[in-house]
Design an enzyme around this catalytic site. Structure first.
Site, PDB file in Angstrom:
ATOM      1  N   GLY A   1       1.759  -1.908   4.466  1.00 20.57           N
ATOM      2  CA  GLY A   1       1.148  -2.792   3.472  1.00 20.57           C
ATOM      3  C   GLY A   1      -0.131  -2.215   2.900  1.00 20.57           C
ATOM      4  N   HIS A   2      -0.191  -2.150   1.593  1.00 16.00           N
ATOM      5  CA  HIS A   2      -1.352  -1.600   0.906  1.00 16.00           C
ATOM      6  C   HIS A   2      -2.384  -2.693   0.624  1.00 16.00           C
ATOM      7  CE1 HIS A   2       1.851  -2.852  -1.827  1.00 16.00           C
ATOM      8  NE2 HIS A   2       0.879  -3.399  -2.524  1.00 16.00           N
ATOM      9  N   LEU A   3      -3.622  -2.304   0.546  1.00 13.99           N
ATOM     10  CA  LEU A   3      -4.653  -3.176   0.000  1.00 13.99           C
ATOM     11  C   LEU A   3      -4.607  -3.075  -1.526  1.00 13.99           C
ATOM     12  CD1 LEU A   3      -5.641  -2.475   3.022  1.00 13.99           C
ATOM     13  CD2 LEU A   3      -7.816  -3.393   2.240  1.00 13.99           C
TER      14      LEU A   3
END
Length: 284
Positions: free
Chosen positions: A171-173
């Protein structure tokens, strides 16, 4: 209505199959091409409507219930989010009456930066965006393709039932499509400052009735495509010393004021239970 559509689809599919087997539908000539094309369009319509109605993944699209989402709202998480935390009915929480707390009086060039917290965990992504920061090419084309690197707590579980068939994504910011056009920013899936363990639902869900992070990113993507300037911030919220975030606090505000939201996407998924201390997953 869904059952009626499904029955009609099955009946028509069976008729078409019989025609094909019987040799009635063959390679179209100039005179009967429209018939074949019409059948193909109907089959495509049937599959599309089945997908939207549930035949091809309705369970996957379903958001967590409020009870399932609330497990991450520990006192430590609530303290970080503030007093105004309201369930939106579709998987996420509205923070501070949906008003972002961001400065858009910025005259600098677009930028994107990441910060780790004092325990070395992926914590915050902060960006000033415009259309030039958008990335339209896929990851493979830009050298940001698949990776074997795993963030802390990435104890993957496969072959799940009752929804997504896997537990976690990287999961990316700051999302690749939003910041991939900024030179010098590491938009890969192996950037430890920008990637944390996130459930498939929290990362991928993108409809107005299943509001994962991708749904809110879509609002920003559309604004950038329209030529707007947007301040964007994502903060991963942790409870105590956990290595898996409790969720992502997402804020966006455009310079013209047309985009303004402040939400918390809980890092949950309706068909799993998570040990946030180490990332272990249990099928629900």
């Amino acid at each position: 209505m869904y059952r009626i559509k499904k029955k009609i689809w099955h009946i028509v599919f069976g008729i078409v199959a019989l025609l094909v087997v019987g040799g009635v539908v063959q390679k179209p000539t100039e005179g009967d091409a429209s018939l074949s094309q019409g059948i193909q369009r109907f089959m495509a319509w049937g599959k599309s409507n089945s997908a939207q109605s549930g035949h091809y993944g309705h369970q996957q699209q379903e958001p967590p219930t409020e009870q399932q989402a609330s497990v991450v709202l520990t006192p430590a998480v609530r303290q970080q989010l503030g007093k105004s935390i309201v369930w939106n009915g579709h998987g996420a929480y509205i923070i501070n009456h949906n008003q972002a707390d961001l400065n858009t009086n910025i005259s600098s060039a677009p930028y994107a930066v990441n910060q780790l917290d004092n325990q070395g965990r992926a914590w915050r992504g902060d960006a000033w965006l415009n259309k030039t920061t958008r990335q339209y090419r896929n990851r493979a084309a830009t050298g940001n393709g698949a990776t074997d690197w795993k963030p802390a707590g990435f104890l993957q579980a496969h072959n799940l039932t009752g929804g997504y068939n896997h537990a976690y994504d990287r999961g990316h910011l700051l999302g690749y499509a939003l910041v991939g056009g900024i030179r010098g920013f590491d938009a890969s899936e192996s950037n430890p400052k920008n990637i944390a363990t996130q459930t498939a639902w929290a990362n991928e869900a993108r409809s107005s009735t299943s509001t994962g992070q991708n749904y809110y990113e879509g609002i920003v993507r559309k604004a950038l495509d329209q030529g707007k300037q947007v301040r964007y911030r994502v903060t991963d919220i942790y409870s105590g010393n956990s290595v898996v975030p409790a969720g992502a606090h997402i804020q966006a505000q455009s310079k013209d004021g047309s985009v303004n939201f402040n939400v918390f996407v809980p890092n949950v998924q309706k068909n799993i239970e998570i040990n946030y201390a180490n990332g272990a997953v249990k099928q629900r």
